[in-house]
Design a protein around this motif. Structure first.
Motif, short mmCIF file in Angstrom:
data_model
loop_
_atom_site.label_atom_id
_atom_site.label_comp_id
_atom_site.label_asym_id
_atom_site.label_seq_id
_atom_site.Cartn_x
_atom_site.Cartn_y
_atom_site.Cartn_z
N LYS A 149 38.26 46.46 50.08
CA LYS A 149 39.20 45.94 49.10
C LYS A 149 38.49 45.45 47.84
O LYS A 149 38.93 45.72 46.71
CB LYS A 149 40.02 44.79 49.71
N VAL A 150 37.39 44.74 48.03
CA VAL A 150 36.65 44.21 46.88
C VAL A 150 36.06 45.33 46.04
O VAL A 150 36.15 45.31 44.81
CB VAL A 150 35.55 43.23 47.35
N THR A 151 35.46 46.32 46.68
CA THR A 151 34.85 47.40 45.92
C THR A 151 35.90 48.25 45.21
O THR A 151 35.69 48.69 44.07
CB THR A 151 33.97 48.29 46.82
N THR A 152 37.03 48.45 45.85
CA THR A 152 38.12 49.19 45.20
C THR A 152 38.61 48.43 43.97
O THR A 152 38.86 49.03 42.91
CB THR A 152 39.29 49.41 46.18
N ALA A 153 38.73 47.11 44.09
CA ALA A 153 39.16 46.29 42.96
C ALA A 153 38.13 46.32 41.84
O ALA A 153 38.49 46.42 40.65
CB ALA A 153 39.39 44.85 43.43
N MET A 154 36.86 46.25 42.19
CA MET A 154 35.82 46.29 41.16
C MET A 154 35.80 47.63 40.44
O MET A 154 35.57 47.69 39.22
CB MET A 154 34.46 45.99 41.80
N GLU A 155 36.04 48.71 41.17
CA GLU A 155 36.11 50.03 40.54
C GLU A 155 37.29 50.08 39.57
O GLU A 155 37.19 50.62 38.46
CB GLU A 155 36.26 51.11 41.60
N ALA A 156 38.42 49.51 39.97
CA ALA A 156 39.61 49.52 39.12
C ALA A 156 39.41 48.69 37.86
O ALA A 156 39.91 49.05 36.78
CB ALA A 156 40.82 49.02 39.90
N LEU A 157 38.69 47.58 37.99
CA LEU A 157 38.45 46.71 36.84
C LEU A 157 37.42 47.30 35.89
O LEU A 157 37.36 46.94 34.71
CB LEU A 157 37.99 45.33 37.32
N SER A 158 36.57 48.19 36.41
CA SER A 158 35.60 48.94 35.59
C SER A 158 34.73 48.05 34.72
O SER A 158 34.51 48.33 33.54
CB SER A 158 36.33 49.96 34.70
N CYS A 159 34.24 46.96 35.29
CA CYS A 159 33.30 46.12 34.55
C CYS A 159 32.08 45.88 35.44
O CYS A 159 32.11 46.10 36.64
CB CYS A 159 33.95 44.80 34.13
#
Length: 238
Positions: free
Chosen positions: A99-109
């Motif tokens: 979940k965390v890595t998917t969110a970080m990918e989506a935030l693209s920062c």
């Protein structure tokens, strides 16, 4: 910087929070509903508290939690009770990491992720190998103990599925046998285990794990040295 800490009410997670606060780093901590928090944590203006079970959070919720954070630290673990070891959720850690890595990918920062792993994890991609006896014991544990399997899957996910391709960077810190200590002491980081985690385990104090994670997040040179790696953490022998 603000850091999201998962498992912030656990034995190591709460120490990570204190180590970050000592460095004047804002913390957003996720704790279980019944968790009892130290008054210094509750009253600290640098702390945001989110109560709930990360395993039940939606993907959107996790992304919202990470939106204003520069890093996340995952210190999740299973309780050392019969229910905690064999009961659900069996994949608490791997699901949180996904979940965390998917969110970080989506935030693209360029966020940072630290996972608290274990020396029982063998980084085969980095050339680590177990002797026959070690491999046999660890294989049996992976079958019989859901928490061990969960931890292995989480580290494998970062090493093999994420690798160096993500919009974010990560480090999986591998302490050996965890012990309690009041204050940080000298510790050492190694690229590989230098003793058997099964037959000749070393010791790592939880406070040193917390201090190491805080240093990784605040020392850019140290982060560059260990990013996308699985460093082994031992207390330094005096």
């Amino acid at each position: 910087m603000k850091v999201l800490v998962l498992g912030a009410s656990g034995a190591t997670g709460k120490l990570v929070v204190f180590q970050l606060l000592q460095r004047r780093i804002a913390v957003k901590q996720v704790v279980r509903e019944p968790a009892v928090l130290h008054p210094l944590i509750i009253e600290n203006p640098l702390v945001e508290i989110e109560r709930g079970n990360i395993d039940s959070f939606s993907q959107q919720k996790v992304q919202e939690l990470l939106d204003d954070c520069g890093a996340a630290v995952c210190c999740l673990g299973h309780r050392t009770t019969i229910r905690g070891i064999f009961g659900k959720p069996h994949r608490l850690v791997i699901h949180a990491v996904q979940k965390v890595t998917t969110a970080m990918e989506a935030l693209s920062c360029s966020q940072k992720l630290i996972l608290m792993s274990t020396t029982a994890y063998t980084n085969k991609q980095d050339g680590e190998k177990n002797r026959f006896g070690e491999a046999l014991v660890l294989s049996i544990l992976k079958v019989l103990l859901p928490p061990h399997r969960d931890n292995m899957l989480a580290a494998d996910f970062l090493v093999h599925r994420i690798g160096t391709r993500g919009a974010f960077s990560w480090v999986a810190v591998r302490p050996d046998t965890l012990i309690d200590a009041e204050n940080p002491s000298e510790y050492e980081l190694f690229s590989h285990t230098n003793r058997s985690p099964v037959f000749n385990a070393g010791k790592t104090s939880r406070i040193n794990v917390a201090a190491c994670m805080a240093e990784l997040l605040t020392d850019e040179q140290l982060w560059e040295q260990w990013k996308y790696k699985t460093p082994v953490l031992y207390n330094k022998l005096g």
